[in-house]
Design an enzyme around this catalytic site. Structure first.
Site, PDB file in Angstrom:
ATOM      1  N   ARG A   1      -6.289  21.129 -40.954  1.00  0.00           N
ATOM      2  CA  ARG A   1      -6.684  20.636 -39.627  1.00  0.00           C
ATOM      3  C   ARG A   1      -5.651  19.596 -39.218  1.00  0.00           C
ATOM      4  O   ARG A   1      -5.202  18.788 -40.042  1.00  0.00           O
ATOM      5  CB  ARG A   1      -8.081  20.000 -39.647  1.00  0.00           C
ATOM      6  CG  ARG A   1      -9.237  21.000 -39.672  1.00  0.00           C
ATOM      7  CD  ARG A   1      -9.373  21.808 -38.374  1.00  0.00           C
ATOM      8  NE  ARG A   1     -10.470  22.759 -38.418  1.00  0.00           N
ATOM      9  CZ  ARG A   1     -10.381  24.021 -38.837  1.00  0.00           C
ATOM     10  NH1 ARG A   1      -9.215  24.501 -39.236  1.00  0.00           N
ATOM     11  NH2 ARG A   1     -11.439  24.811 -38.819  1.00  0.00           N
TER      12      ARG A   1
ATOM     13  N   ASP B   1       0.523  24.715 -39.024  1.00  0.00           N
ATOM     14  CA  ASP B   1      -0.227  25.768 -38.337  1.00  0.00           C
ATOM     15  C   ASP B   1      -1.315  25.142 -37.474  1.00  0.00           C
ATOM     16  O   ASP B   1      -2.012  25.845 -36.751  1.00  0.00           O
ATOM     17  CB  ASP B   1      -0.860  26.726 -39.371  1.00  0.00           C
ATOM     18  CG  ASP B   1      -1.510  27.933 -38.707  1.00  0.00           C
ATOM     19  OD1 ASP B   1      -0.856  28.533 -37.816  1.00  0.00           O
ATOM     20  OD2 ASP B   1      -2.652  28.288 -39.060  1.00  0.00           O
TER      21      ASP B   1
ATOM     22  N   GLU C   1      -4.280  20.062 -30.694  1.00  0.00           N
ATOM     23  CA  GLU C   1      -4.096  21.484 -30.371  1.00  0.00           C
ATOM     24  C   GLU C   1      -5.116  22.018 -29.365  1.00  0.00           C
ATOM     25  O   GLU C   1      -4.868  23.007 -28.687  1.00  0.00           O
ATOM     26  CB  GLU C   1      -4.142  22.341 -31.644  1.00  0.00           C
ATOM     27  CG  GLU C   1      -5.509  22.446 -32.280  1.00  0.00           C
ATOM     28  CD  GLU C   1      -5.534  23.339 -33.530  1.00  0.00           C
ATOM     29  OE1 GLU C   1      -4.736  23.113 -34.441  1.00  0.00           O
ATOM     30  OE2 GLU C   1      -6.374  24.260 -33.566  1.00  0.00           O
TER      31      GLU C   1
ATOM     32  N   HIS D   1      -2.045  27.992 -35.040  1.00  0.00           N
ATOM     33  CA  HIS D   1      -3.321  28.183 -35.741  1.00  0.00           C
ATOM     34  C   HIS D   1      -3.600  29.670 -35.982  1.00  0.00           C
ATOM     35  O   HIS D   1      -4.610  30.218 -35.514  1.00  0.00           O
ATOM     36  CB  HIS D   1      -4.470  27.536 -34.940  1.00  0.00           C
ATOM     37  CG  HIS D   1      -5.638  27.140 -35.809  1.00  0.00           C
ATOM     38  ND1 HIS D   1      -6.356  26.003 -35.616  1.00  0.00           N
ATOM     39  CD2 HIS D   1      -6.196  27.742 -36.889  1.00  0.00           C
ATOM     40  CE1 HIS D   1      -7.326  25.919 -36.513  1.00  0.00           C
ATOM     41  NE2 HIS D   1      -7.234  26.975 -37.306  1.00  0.00           N
TER      42      HIS D   1
END
Ligand code: NAD
Length: 328
Positions: A233, A257, A262, A294
């Site tokens: 996260r 990622d 985000e 993600h």
């Protein structure tokens, strides 16, 4: 049951319909779940939400008014849900605790290999007819020390893969996992892991204890030129601190990622828009930073398992009043 599926993409429709039809009426909504969209759940017994949907008190109050009894997350993490508010309102919350840890673990390893061997730069160069090797020098993974922070399902899978590459794997977790010790992983205090690892890869959940676990002080305690990988996260990493670390050379490679801001950015095509997030824009300027939006979970196997478990949560809730994988 009528299910309002928020933040729907074509792939959600494909996998959820395959798992849930014809038993359930799935209403696909493109909008994310937020205070001003929660009203769209009217008439649904359950809502299905994703990682950047906002399931805070205001949203839960509105869902309660609409008669919703279950929030079924099609994700493992539930840091975006106000669990205390859900409990007070009597709304059940379910997640998909394990779908395909290998999907995320393999993506973390893909980031490591791409950054190490500069695949992202080589791809662009070769397409431009530039076959020079200067700037593409990598290092062998064999013999390197990798620090895995969080050795649950995904961290253990990463440890297994990297052990196969011939890496020495160190781990830090609040609980040691026998599956890791069994393959020769050595548990050490976090400070020692950070000080001795060539690669640090993060696989713990986002909690108050892990928020900004990788901050300026942690970076100071790392090997100079360390590679940091975050597929967990975004807020586990203090992005401003890593930008400073890359500029100073303290961090040699960064693979993300996930990103702490985000929400509102990832999962949508923003290529026609001006990027307003200056910190994120700065990250994209570095040659030794690789960001994916993600997509660690994004494999056929994982999406099939996520959809099937989400529908199993809803089936169980319909039958017994309790989902299969309740998070409270
Ligand atoms: P898991 O619950 O199996 O493992 C998490 C591990 O972290 C556990 O061993 C736990 O003891 C450990 N942990 C908890 N608090 C800690 C702390 N303070 N310090 C160190 N370790 C701590 O979870 P998992 O299935 O392996 O998933 C890990 C994380 O990956 C999830 O929480 C989620 O945020 C993220 N994730 C990302 C994607 C993606 O697409 N990028 C997909 C799925 C999950």
């Amino acid at each position: 049951m009528d299910i309002a599926v928020f933040s729907t993409k074509t792939y959600d429709r494909r996998f959820l319909s395959a798992a849930g039809a014809p038993r359930h009426a799935l209403h696909y909504i493109e909008a994310g779940l937020a205070p001003d969209t929660a009203v769209l759940a009217r008439g649904a017994g359950a809502v299905c939400a994703f990682v950047n949907d906002r399931v805070d008190r205001a949203v839960l109050d509105e869902l309660k008014t609409q008669g919703v009894g279950l929030v079924a997350l099609r994700a493992a993490g539930y840091n975006n849900v106000d669990l205390a508010a859900a409990r007070q309102l009597g709304i059940a919350v379910a997640s998909v605790p394990a779908y395909s840890p290998e999907a995320v673990a393999e993506h973390a390893v893909a980031l490591i290999l791409s950054l190490d061997r500069n695949i992202h730069r080589a791809y662009a160069r070769v397409r431009e007819g530039n076959f020079a090797l200067e700037g593409l020098l990598g290092f062998n993974l064999h013999g390197r020390t990798v620090g895995v922070v969080g050795t649950g399902r995904i961290g253990t899978s990463v440890a297994r893969i990297l052990s196969g590459f011939g890496c020495k794997v160190l781990a830090y977790d609040v609980l040691a996992n026998p599956a890791c010790t069994g393959i020769g992983v050595e548990y050490v205090p976090l400070a020692r892991l950070l000080a001795t690892s060539d690669i640090v890869t993060l696989h713990c959940p986002l909690t108050p204890q892990t928020r900004h676990l990788i901050d300026a002080a942690a970076i100071t305690g790392m090997k100079r030129g360390v590679m940091i990988i975050n597929t967990s996260r975004g807020a586990i990493v203090d992005t401003r601190a890593v930008v400073d670390g890359i500029k100073s050379g303290a961090i040699g490679h960064l693979g993300l990622d996930v990103y702490e801001e985000e929400s509102g950015l990832f999962f949508d095509d923003k290529s026609d828009e001006v990027l307003h997030d200056d910190v994120f824009a700065r990250l994209l300027t570095f040659p030794n930073v690789l960001v994916t939006g993600h997509q660690g979970f994004f494999t056929e196997e994982a999406l099939t398992a996520i959809a099937e478990t989400t529908i199993a949560n809803i089936d169980a809730f319909e039958r017994t009043g309790k989902p299969l994988h309740a998070v409270q």
